[in-house]
Scaffold this motif. Structure first.
Motif, mmCIF file in Angstrom:
data_model
loop_
_atom_site.group_PDB
_atom_site.id
_atom_site.type_symbol
_atom_site.label_atom_id
_atom_site.label_comp_id
_atom_site.label_asym_id
_atom_site.label_seq_id
_atom_site.Cartn_x
_atom_site.Cartn_y
_atom_site.Cartn_z
ATOM 1 N N LYS A 1 38.102 42.587 23.322
ATOM 2 C CA LYS A 1 38.775 41.929 22.207
ATOM 3 C C LYS A 1 38.866 42.892 21.028
ATOM 4 O O LYS A 1 37.846 43.419 20.567
ATOM 5 C CB LYS A 1 38.009 40.669 21.772
ATOM 6 N N HIS A 2 40.074 43.128 20.566
ATOM 7 C CA HIS A 2 40.278 44.018 19.428
ATOM 8 C C HIS A 2 40.502 43.180 18.169
ATOM 9 O O HIS A 2 41.445 42.384 18.103
ATOM 10 C CB HIS A 2 41.479 44.929 19.678
ATOM 11 N N ILE A 3 39.636 43.375 17.197
ATOM 12 C CA ILE A 3 39.727 42.655 15.929
ATOM 13 C C ILE A 3 40.108 43.660 14.849
ATOM 14 O O ILE A 3 39.366 44.603 14.586
ATOM 15 C CB ILE A 3 38.388 41.979 15.546
ATOM 16 N N ALA A 4 41.270 43.472 14.244
ATOM 17 C CA ALA A 4 41.704 44.362 13.172
ATOM 18 C C ALA A 4 41.182 43.838 11.838
ATOM 19 O O ALA A 4 41.307 42.648 11.543
ATOM 20 C CB ALA A 4 43.220 44.468 13.140
ATOM 21 N N VAL A 5 40.588 44.735 11.059
ATOM 22 C CA VAL A 5 40.099 44.398 9.723
ATOM 23 C C VAL A 5 40.771 45.370 8.756
ATOM 24 O O VAL A 5 40.546 46.576 8.821
ATOM 25 C CB VAL A 5 38.569 44.518 9.625
ATOM 26 N N ILE A 6 41.623 44.838 7.882
ATOM 27 C CA ILE A 6 42.411 45.703 6.995
ATOM 28 C C ILE A 6 42.427 45.121 5.586
ATOM 29 O O ILE A 6 42.042 43.965 5.369
ATOM 30 C CB ILE A 6 43.854 45.888 7.503
ATOM 31 N N GLY A 7 42.903 45.934 4.630
ATOM 32 C CA GLY A 7 42.989 45.432 3.266
ATOM 33 C C GLY A 7 43.362 46.523 2.288
ATOM 34 O O GLY A 7 43.801 47.616 2.668
ATOM 35 N N SER A 8 43.160 46.229 1.049
ATOM 36 C CA SER A 8 43.614 47.082 -0.045
ATOM 37 C C SER A 8 42.865 48.407 -0.091
ATOM 38 O O SER A 8 41.674 48.491 0.215
ATOM 39 C CB SER A 8 43.420 46.343 -1.367
ATOM 40 N N ARG A 9 43.590 49.456 -0.504
ATOM 41 C CA ARG A 9 42.928 50.736 -0.793
ATOM 42 C C ARG A 9 42.085 50.619 -2.064
ATOM 43 O O ARG A 9 41.099 51.327 -2.216
ATOM 44 C CB ARG A 9 43.977 51.838 -0.953
ATOM 45 N N ALA A 10 42.485 49.727 -2.971
ATOM 46 C CA ALA A 10 41.731 49.508 -4.213
ATOM 47 C C ALA A 10 40.681 48.430 -3.960
ATOM 48 O O ALA A 10 40.718 47.340 -4.542
ATOM 49 C CB ALA A 10 42.670 49.095 -5.338
ATOM 50 N N MET A 11 39.737 48.730 -3.086
ATOM 51 C CA MET A 11 38.743 47.742 -2.655
ATOM 52 C C MET A 11 37.769 47.413 -3.793
ATOM 53 O O MET A 11 37.263 48.303 -4.474
ATOM 54 C CB MET A 11 37.986 48.299 -1.456
ATOM 55 N N SER A 12 37.493 46.126 -3.971
ATOM 56 C CA SER A 12 36.505 45.694 -4.954
ATOM 57 C C SER A 12 35.123 45.671 -4.301
ATOM 58 O O SER A 12 34.986 45.787 -3.072
ATOM 59 C CB SER A 12 36.858 44.295 -5.461
ATOM 60 N N GLN A 13 34.096 45.503 -5.112
ATOM 61 C CA GLN A 13 32.746 45.369 -4.563
ATOM 62 C C GLN A 13 32.638 44.114 -3.707
ATOM 63 O O GLN A 13 31.935 44.107 -2.689
ATOM 64 C CB GLN A 13 31.717 45.330 -5.701
#
Length: 214
Positions: free
Chosen positions: A54-66
């Motif tokens: 099972k492949h789970i993609a986790v992605i998001g902003s380059r400007a990651m907050s804490q």
């Protein structure tokens, strides 16, 4: 091209320990064939992609907050109890944090790149050492571009469609209203994948996209 040397191309791949898939190969991951514009070839370093995982993609902003960093870490720590592989794009911010958390938890991870997988092509350069650690811990670097390929603006959304195709589920940690992350979410939805979004502070710009998606 007026000429093409198969031997020279193979020598280049061998020099960088890169393997290649073509769509007619039995080993070519069928997940990519569901795209209307599947890659004409895939190049990878490291462990061959496992089609039964099972492949789970986790992605998001380059400007990651804490908040986004902590959420990414705790999410993957929880998922580590399952037989999964974490997929992301090696980008700054959430993508890098997802790979880092997977390595820390001993979870296989696949990085799909906008450029080539040879060392000079790793993007961003700041994550060259992260790419090396992914390989050392049995992970995989994947691209549809051969060694020496030049990155252009369209390379990033093209990369994102590969993430959407490979994953079984996609988890959005943080995203602005107009972002490549939300484009990937749309692509995943079009492919019939499960898409999840993490609730976020309504006053934070990187929460606007995920909250709107919810």
């Amino acid at each position: 091209r007026s000429t093409f040397s198969v031997d020279a191309a193979q020598a280049l791949l061998d020099r960088h320990d890169i393997h290649a898939y073509c769509p007619h190969d039995d080993a070519f991951p069928s997940a990519f064939l569901q795209l209307t514009d599947p890659p004409v070839a895939l190049f990878y370093k490291g462990t061959r992609l496992q089609t039964d995982t099972k492949h789970i993609a986790v992605i998001g902003s380059r400007a990651m907050s804490q908040y986004g960093k902590r959420a990414t870490q705790e999410l993957i720590e929880t998922l580590a109890a399952s037989d999964i592989c974490i997929v992301s794009g090696l980008a700054l911010g959430v993508d890098g944090a997802a790979h880092e958390a997977a390595l820390r938890c001993g979870v296989p991870t696949v990085a799909i790149l906008p450029g080539s997988v040879d060392p000079p092509g790793i993007t961003p350069k700041r994550h060259s050492s992260l790419a090396e650690r992914i390989l050392r811990q049995g992970g995989t670097l994947v691209s549809e571009h051969p060694p020496g390929a030049i990155i252009f603006a369209g390379s990033f959304p093209k990369r994102n469609r590969l993430i959407a195709a490979l994953c079984d589920s996609l988890i959005i940690i943080e995203a602005a209203k107009k972002s490549g992350t939300l484009i990937t979410a749309e692509q995943a939805l079009d492919l019939g994948k499960q898409v999840f979004a993490l609730p976020h502070n309504i006053f934070n710009i990187t929460g606007m996209g995920v909250n709107a998606l919810l």
